[in-house]
Design a protein around this motif. Structure first.
Motif, PDB file in Angstrom:
ATOM      1  N   LYS A  53       0.820  -1.215   0.000  1.00 25.72           N
ATOM      2  CA  LYS A  53       0.000   0.000   0.000  1.00 25.72           C
ATOM      3  C   LYS A  53       0.853   1.265   0.000  1.00 25.72           C
ATOM      4  CE  LYS A  53      -4.181  -1.933   1.880  1.00 25.72           C
ATOM      5  NZ  LYS A  53      -4.779  -1.909   0.538  1.00 25.72           N
ATOM      6  N   ALA A  54       2.003   1.218   0.643  1.00 23.63           N
ATOM      7  CA  ALA A  54       2.880   2.391   0.717  1.00 23.63           C
ATOM      8  C   ALA A  54       3.513   2.720  -0.630  1.00 23.63           C
ATOM      9  CB  ALA A  54       3.960   2.171   1.772  1.00 23.63           C
ATOM     10  N   GLY A  55       3.627   1.724  -1.494  1.00 24.49           N
ATOM     11  CA  GLY A  55       4.204   1.964  -2.811  1.00 24.49           C
ATOM     12  C   GLY A  55       5.676   2.317  -2.746  1.00 24.49           C
ATOM     13  N   PRO A  56       6.152   3.085  -3.722  1.00 19.48           N
ATOM     14  CA  PRO A  56       7.586   3.370  -3.828  1.00 19.48           C
ATOM     15  C   PRO A  56       8.169   4.152  -2.658  1.00 19.48           C
ATOM     16  CG  PRO A  56       6.386   4.200  -5.762  1.00 19.48           C
ATOM     17  CD  PRO A  56       5.375   3.634  -4.820  1.00 19.48           C
ATOM     18  N   SER A  57       7.338   4.884  -1.922  1.00 20.65           N
ATOM     19  CA  SER A  57       7.872   5.644  -0.782  1.00 20.65           C
ATOM     20  C   SER A  57       8.224   4.733   0.387  1.00 20.65           C
ATOM     21  CB  SER A  57       6.896   6.727  -0.335  1.00 20.65           C
ATOM     22  OG  SER A  57       5.667   6.151   0.053  1.00 20.65           O
ATOM     23  N   GLY A  58       7.610   3.563   0.441  1.00 18.10           N
ATOM     24  CA  GLY A  58       7.905   2.608   1.504  1.00 18.10           C
ATOM     25  C   GLY A  58       7.330   3.034   2.844  1.00 18.10           C
ATOM     26  N   VAL A  59       7.625   2.245   3.850  1.00 15.74           N
ATOM     27  CA  VAL A  59       7.150   2.506   5.206  1.00 15.74           C
ATOM     28  C   VAL A  59       8.197   1.971   6.178  1.00 15.74           C
ATOM     29  CG1 VAL A  59       5.739   0.397   5.235  1.00 15.74           C
ATOM     30  CG2 VAL A  59       5.165   2.255   6.767  1.00 15.74           C
ATOM     31  N   VAL A  60       8.451   2.714   7.242  1.00 17.44           N
ATOM     32  CA  VAL A  60       9.502   2.318   8.181  1.00 17.44           C
ATOM     33  C   VAL A  60       9.007   1.212   9.121  1.00 17.44           C
ATOM     34  CG1 VAL A  60      10.738   4.520   8.080  1.00 17.44           C
ATOM     35  CG2 VAL A  60       8.952   4.170   9.804  1.00 17.44           C
ATOM     36  N   HIS A  61       9.968   0.491   9.642  1.00 16.29           N
ATOM     37  CA  HIS A  61       9.691  -0.666  10.501  1.00 16.29           C
ATOM     38  C   HIS A  61       8.782  -0.323  11.676  1.00 16.29           C
ATOM     39  CE1 HIS A  61      11.558  -3.899  13.363  1.00 16.29           C
ATOM     40  NE2 HIS A  61      10.260  -4.038  13.239  1.00 16.29           N
ATOM     41  N   MET A  62       9.104   0.741  12.425  1.00 12.16           N
ATOM     42  CA  MET A  62       8.310   1.046  13.612  1.00 12.16           C
ATOM     43  C   MET A  62       6.859   1.345  13.238  1.00 12.16           C
ATOM     44  SD  MET A  62       9.119   3.366  16.955  1.00 12.16           S
ATOM     45  CE  MET A  62       8.729   5.025  16.481  1.00 12.16           C
ATOM     46  N   LYS A  63       6.628   2.013  12.133  1.00 15.72           N
ATOM     47  CA  LYS A  63       5.257   2.286  11.709  1.00 15.72           C
ATOM     48  C   LYS A  63       4.562   0.977  11.347  1.00 15.72           C
ATOM     49  CE  LYS A  63       2.332   5.167   8.831  1.00 15.72           C
ATOM     50  NZ  LYS A  63       2.262   6.392   8.012  1.00 15.72           N
ATOM     51  N   HIS A  74      16.066   2.448  10.326  1.00 13.05           N
ATOM     52  CA  HIS A  74      15.048   3.492  10.197  1.00 13.05           C
ATOM     53  C   HIS A  74      14.733   3.816   8.736  1.00 13.05           C
ATOM     54  CE1 HIS A  74      15.226   4.067  14.484  1.00 13.05           C
ATOM     55  NE2 HIS A  74      16.535   4.196  14.411  1.00 13.05           N
ATOM     56  N   GLN A  75      15.246   2.997   7.823  1.00 14.17           N
ATOM     57  CA  GLN A  75      15.021   3.234   6.395  1.00 14.17           C
ATOM     58  C   GLN A  75      13.659   2.689   5.955  1.00 14.17           C
ATOM     59  OE1 GLN A  75      17.192   5.086   4.594  1.00 14.17           O
ATOM     60  NE2 GLN A  75      18.135   5.293   6.619  1.00 14.17           N
ATOM     61  N   PRO A  76      12.995   3.370   5.027  1.00 16.70           N
ATOM     62  CA  PRO A  76      11.722   2.855   4.516  1.00 16.70           C
ATOM     63  C   PRO A  76      11.906   1.491   3.852  1.00 16.70           C
ATOM     64  CG  PRO A  76      12.040   5.139   3.845  1.00 16.70           C
ATOM     65  CD  PRO A  76      13.338   4.668   4.446  1.00 16.70           C
ATOM     66  N   ILE A  77      10.943   0.632   4.073  1.00 14.50           N
ATOM     67  CA  ILE A  77      10.930  -0.703   3.470  1.00 14.50           C
ATOM     68  C   ILE A  77      10.023  -0.622   2.259  1.00 14.50           C
ATOM     69  CG2 ILE A  77      10.391  -3.135   3.850  1.00 14.50           C
ATOM     70  CD1 ILE A  77      10.832  -2.510   6.904  1.00 14.50           C
ATOM     71  N   ARG A  78      10.562  -0.985   1.091  1.00 13.90           N
ATOM     72  CA  ARG A  78       9.848  -0.788  -0.165  1.00 13.90           C
ATOM     73  C   ARG A  78       9.498  -2.076  -0.885  1.00 13.90           C
ATOM     74  NH1 ARG A  78      13.633   3.395   0.234  1.00 13.90           N
ATOM     75  NH2 ARG A  78      12.681   5.446   0.083  1.00 13.90           N
ATOM     76  N   THR A  79      10.025  -3.181  -0.419  1.00 14.35           N
ATOM     77  CA  THR A  79       9.767  -4.454  -1.094  1.00 14.35           C
ATOM     78  C   THR A  79       9.211  -5.473  -0.106  1.00 14.35           C
ATOM     79  OG1 THR A  79      12.032  -5.203  -0.684  1.00 14.35           O
ATOM     80  CG2 THR A  79      11.618  -4.090  -2.783  1.00 14.35           C
ATOM     81  N   LEU A  80       8.461  -6.421  -0.625  1.00 18.52           N
ATOM     82  CA  LEU A  80       7.924  -7.483   0.224  1.00 18.52           C
ATOM     83  C   LEU A  80       9.052  -8.188   0.950  1.00 18.52           C
ATOM     84  CD1 LEU A  80       5.261  -9.045  -2.166  1.00 18.52           C
ATOM     85  CD2 LEU A  80       4.878  -7.496  -0.241  1.00 18.52           C
ATOM     86  N   GLN A  81       8.767  -8.580   2.169  1.00 23.64           N
ATOM     87  CA  GLN A  81       9.777  -9.201   3.023  1.00 23.64           C
ATOM     88  C   GLN A  81       9.418 -10.651   3.296  1.00 23.64           C
ATOM     89  OE1 GLN A  81      12.607  -7.245   4.225  1.00 23.64           O
ATOM     90  NE2 GLN A  81      11.733  -6.194   2.444  1.00 23.64           N
TER      91      GLN A  81
END
Length: 166
Positions: free
Chosen positions: A17-27, A73-80
């Motif tokens: 859902k976050a797309g290319p901007s990604g989302v950080v781990h804590m969020k 703290h880097q945004p995650i952009r790909t499925l894990q």
């Protein structure tokens, strides 16, 4: 894969859902926790196969932490995935109730950063706070937040907002 899902399955849905901007781990941790709690408003059993634990920055799913910690703290952009030879956990496309929950949580909480969401989960009276307080805020390692405490908390919020009749 069917309900209950791993915390990672929910996290992967938010990454998409976050797309290319990604989302950080804590969020991601907080969004998955919101799914855990809101699901319990209408269901007696969790949609996630692991209970959140009491950690310094709020509720944390240990398995999700183990999988995502290397991102810092880097945004995650790909499925894990848990391991490179294992396909990423996902919510089943045909699980309409869970997918509807993920959409609702995303739409409700996506504007907020991880710090706001962390603060939200730390408020006095929150399940994290109640559990930590019961240990005098010296919580033993691996302490889970009781599911009934989470369920009661989210049901009260839902009832206050007219979503649920207690």
């Amino acid at each position: 894969m069917a309900c209950p899902y791993s915390p990672l399955a929910f996290a992967n849905e938010f990454i998409v859902k976050a797309g290319p901007s990604g989302v950080v781990h804590m969020k991601l941790q907080k969004l998955v926790y919101m799914c855990f709690g809101w699901w319990l408003v209408a269901h007696d059993e969790p949609a996630i196969n692991e209970a959140p634990q009491v950690w310094q920055h709020g509720p944390v799913f240990r398995s999700l932490y183990s999988t995502l910690a290397s991102h810092g703290h880097q945004p995650i952009r790909t499925l894990q995935s848990k391991f490179f030879t294992i396909a990423p956990d996902r919510v089943d496309d045909n699980d309409h109730d869970v997918n509807q929950l993920v959409d609702w949580v995303w739409n409700k909480y996506k504007p907020f950063d991880q710090f706001y969401l962390s603060d939200l989960t730390h408020k006095p009276g929150s399940p994290w706070y109640v559990t930590a307080e019961s240990y005098g805020f010296k919580v033993p390692f691996n302490t889970e937040i009781p599911i009934d405490v989470i369920k009661d908390h989210f049901r009260v919020i839902a009832a206050d907002r007219g979503f649920y009749e207690a």
